[in-house]
Each structure stands twice: as structure tokens, then as C-alpha cells.
Scaffold this motif. Structure first.
Motif, PDB file in Angstrom:
ATOM      1  N   PRO A 113       0.754  -1.421  -0.006  1.00  0.00           N
ATOM      2  CA  PRO A 113      -0.323   0.047   0.096  1.00  0.00           C
ATOM      3  C   PRO A 113       0.917   1.220  -0.087  1.00  0.00           C
ATOM      4  O   PRO A 113       0.321   2.205  -0.642  1.00  0.00           O
ATOM      5  CB  PRO A 113      -0.837  -0.113   1.207  1.00  0.00           C
ATOM      6  N   VAL A 114       2.175   1.414   0.600  1.00  0.00           N
ATOM      7  CA  VAL A 114       2.710   2.466   0.561  1.00  0.00           C
ATOM      8  C   VAL A 114       3.138   2.777  -0.958  1.00  0.00           C
ATOM      9  O   VAL A 114       3.142   3.805  -1.460  1.00  0.00           O
ATOM     10  CB  VAL A 114       4.275   2.140   1.439  1.00  0.00           C
ATOM     11  N   HIS A 115       3.407   1.695  -1.626  1.00  0.00           N
ATOM     12  CA  HIS A 115       3.934   2.016  -3.114  1.00  0.00           C
ATOM     13  C   HIS A 115       2.748   2.422  -3.890  1.00  0.00           C
ATOM     14  O   HIS A 115       2.877   3.549  -4.660  1.00  0.00           O
ATOM     15  CB  HIS A 115       4.462   0.781  -3.755  1.00  0.00           C
ATOM     16  N   LEU A 116       1.667   1.936  -3.638  1.00  0.00           N
ATOM     17  CA  LEU A 116       0.106   2.325  -4.384  1.00  0.00           C
ATOM     18  C   LEU A 116       0.086   3.764  -3.974  1.00  0.00           C
ATOM     19  O   LEU A 116      -0.262   4.752  -4.889  1.00  0.00           O
ATOM     20  CB  LEU A 116      -0.754   1.552  -3.861  1.00  0.00           C
ATOM     21  N   GLU A 117       0.184   4.462  -2.712  1.00  0.00           N
ATOM     22  CA  GLU A 117       0.061   5.437  -2.596  1.00  0.00           C
ATOM     23  C   GLU A 117       0.935   6.295  -3.002  1.00  0.00           C
ATOM     24  O   GLU A 117       0.534   7.509  -3.373  1.00  0.00           O
ATOM     25  CB  GLU A 117       0.005   5.814  -1.010  1.00  0.00           C
ATOM     26  N   ARG A 118       2.092   6.014  -3.216  1.00  0.00           N
ATOM     27  CA  ARG A 118       3.312   7.098  -3.742  1.00  0.00           C
ATOM     28  C   ARG A 118       2.680   7.264  -5.344  1.00  0.00           C
ATOM     29  O   ARG A 118       2.846   8.251  -5.694  1.00  0.00           O
ATOM     30  CB  ARG A 118       4.734   6.414  -3.486  1.00  0.00           C
ATOM     31  N   TRP A 119       2.557   6.042  -6.031  1.00  0.00           N
ATOM     32  CA  TRP A 119       2.000   5.983  -7.502  1.00  0.00           C
ATOM     33  C   TRP A 119       0.736   6.972  -7.434  1.00  0.00           C
ATOM     34  O   TRP A 119       0.672   7.585  -8.777  1.00  0.00           O
ATOM     35  CB  TRP A 119       1.913   4.748  -7.942  1.00  0.00           C
ATOM     36  N   LEU A 120      -0.146   7.052  -6.742  1.00  0.00           N
ATOM     37  CA  LEU A 120      -1.150   7.757  -6.739  1.00  0.00           C
ATOM     38  C   LEU A 120      -0.970   9.262  -6.645  1.00  0.00           C
ATOM     39  O   LEU A 120      -1.424  10.032  -7.479  1.00  0.00           O
ATOM     40  CB  LEU A 120      -2.184   7.476  -5.526  1.00  0.00           C
TER      41      LEU A 120
END
Length: 265
Positions: A143-150
Motif C-alpha cells: 500500500p505504501v507503493h500504491l499511495e506514492r504512485w497515486l
């Protein structure tokens, strides 16, 4: 039936290659009644110190409840189970053996917040986790990666992450997140364009087939011309709003979408 037997039966059912979620739900109800009667549904640190094995079994029951809730797409039930597990993870943890599901469930909590666009709460929850866990756990990193990509607007990376989930339960919240992304993209399309080729709209919205695009378009009130295969965006705000959109902002939006389309292709 004793808590030990109830726990064993529940663990066996959940570990099955084809778990019966209906049966598991019934078992969970029975297990929670036993936990309530024995005072272990919300234990104290003193309970955990005096009866660590029983409290650990109670934790297992609630963890299975949280995971099975996600499989049943019952977010409210998932939230309730995680609320109960808070005591086990924070107040009683020093007296209990390590949990095999805790990291996965903490990651699911973050993903659940992300999928509901609760960004501030996402960061608050993340900051409360031990730094070593955030840095090393694949369940937290997802989820950390997903948030950064968002935040970067790299939606194509989020789309590809659907196939790279650390546990099957993550897929549900990633799909929910894609729904949030699609609505955001759709809102931008409505402001930036009068119409688009249907195939381009499908690509920008990360749809694999035209039927899904048609369903989404109907939900948004868009009009699809079957002859020209073009989608026309309904201008809900009227011409005054359209005229108020600065040309520079429109050009910038067009360029952003073009770059995103190129990266997807």
C-alpha cells in the motif's frame, strides 16, 4: 464445545483449499459467543499474561474473521474485527507469541483507507507503525507503493499492481482503489473533453473490454454513439462552467492524458 476445539475447527475450515465462507461465518459467530462468555473477546494485558495461549487463540479467531470479511466483501465487518484486534496488537502483544497474520492485516487496513480516499488517516496509521516494519514488510510496502504512485499520478503502475498482491485479500481493495481512480479520471475527462473515441476512453479508464466502458458510461450519464464509436461527455455544469475553464489548464490536462496513454500502450 471448548474454545480449543472451536478454534481448531475454524482454523481447519479457513485453511481449506476451497473454504466455505458461509460455514466459516457460522463458526465465527459461535466462536465469538464463547470468547464473550470467557471474557476473551476484549482481553486485558493481565488476561494475556495469565492465559497467553487462550488469548492467542482469541486473536486467531478475530484475524480469521477479518480476512474472511474481506473475502466476502464486507468492509464494515472487516472494520469491526480490526477494531477488536487493536487490543491484541497494542495492549497484549508483549505477552503473546507473534501473529502470522498481523502484518497482512495491517497492510489491508492501509489499503482499505487508500481505497476509500482517506489519505490523511492513511498517513496517520502508517506513522504509528514501527519503522522497521514499514521498511521491511511486503504487506506494508504494497500500500505504501500504491499511495506514492497515486500521488505521482502513475495510475498505470497501480493497475499493474493488481497482479502483484501479497495476499489474495488485497485484490478486493486494489479493485476498489481502481474504482476511485476511474472516477477521478472520468471527472477530468468531463472537464477537458467534449468527446473521445471509445477505445481511447477505455484505455484511459483501464478497462479491458467495451462492455465495461458502456456500463461505466451509463453510470456517469455519458452518451455513446455506436456508429462512430465515440463517447460524448455530458456537461452537467453548463456552458458557463466550460467557458470558465482556462485554455492553459485544458492544454496541460490534454498533455497529461496523452503521456499517460503513451505509457500504458
Amino acid at each position: 464445545m471448548s474454545l480449543k476445539n472451536t478454534h481448531a475447527a475454524l482454523v481447519k475450515s479457513f485453511a481449506s483449499s476451497k473454504p466455505d465462507l458461509g460455514s466459516i461465518k457460522t463458526q465465527l459467530t459461535r466462536a465469538k459467543i464463547e470468547l464473550t462468555q470467557s471474557g476473551l473477546l476484549v482481553p486485558s494485558p493481565a488476561d494475556a499474561a495469565a492465559h497467553p495461549s487462550e488469548v492467542a487463540m482469541a486473536r486467531d479467531v478475530l484475524e480469521i474473521g477479518a480476512l474472511s470479511s474481506v473475502r466476502q466483501r464486507d468492509v464494515e465487518s472487516f472494520d469491526r474485527y480490526m477494531g477488536l484486534l487493536h487490543v491484541f496488537y497494542n495492549d497484549c502483544s508483549t505477552h503473546l507469541p507473534p501473529s502470522q497474520s498481523q502484518e497482512a492485516l495491517l497492510g489491508l487496513c492501509l489499503l482499505r483507507l487508500l481505497s476509500s480516499n482517506s489519505i490523511s488517516q492513511f498517513h496517520t496509521t502508517l506513522e504509528a507503525l514501527p519503522p522497521h516494519l514499514v521498511a521491511s514488510s511486503p504487506y506494508i510496502q504494497h500500500p505504501v507503493h500504491l499511495e506514492r504512485w497515486l500521488m505521482e499520478g502513475s495510475y498505470s503502475k497501480v493497475w499493474r499492481a493488481r497482479k502483484e498482491v501479497p495476499r489474495e485479500e488485497y485484490s478486493y481493495f486494489v479493485d476498489e482503489l481502481m474504482g476511485t481512480i476511474r472516477r477521478e479520471i472520468a471527472s477530468c475527462e468531463e472537464k477537458a473533453y467534449d468527446s473521445l473515441p471509445l477505445s481511447d476512453a477505455a484505455t484511459l479508464l483501464f478497462f479491458d473490454n467495451m462492455q465495461d466502458v458502456s456500463v461505466f458510461a451509463n453510470e456517469r450519464g455519458w452518451q455513446i454513439n455506436p456508429t462512430t464509436q465515440t463517447v460524448h461527455f455530458t456537461n452537467k455544469a453548463g456552458s458557463a462552467t466550460r467557458d470558465a475553464i482556462p485554455k492553459r489548464a485544458t492544454i496541460t490536462s490534454n498533455l497529461q492524458f496523452a503521456k499517460e496513454l503513451e505509457s500504458i500502450v
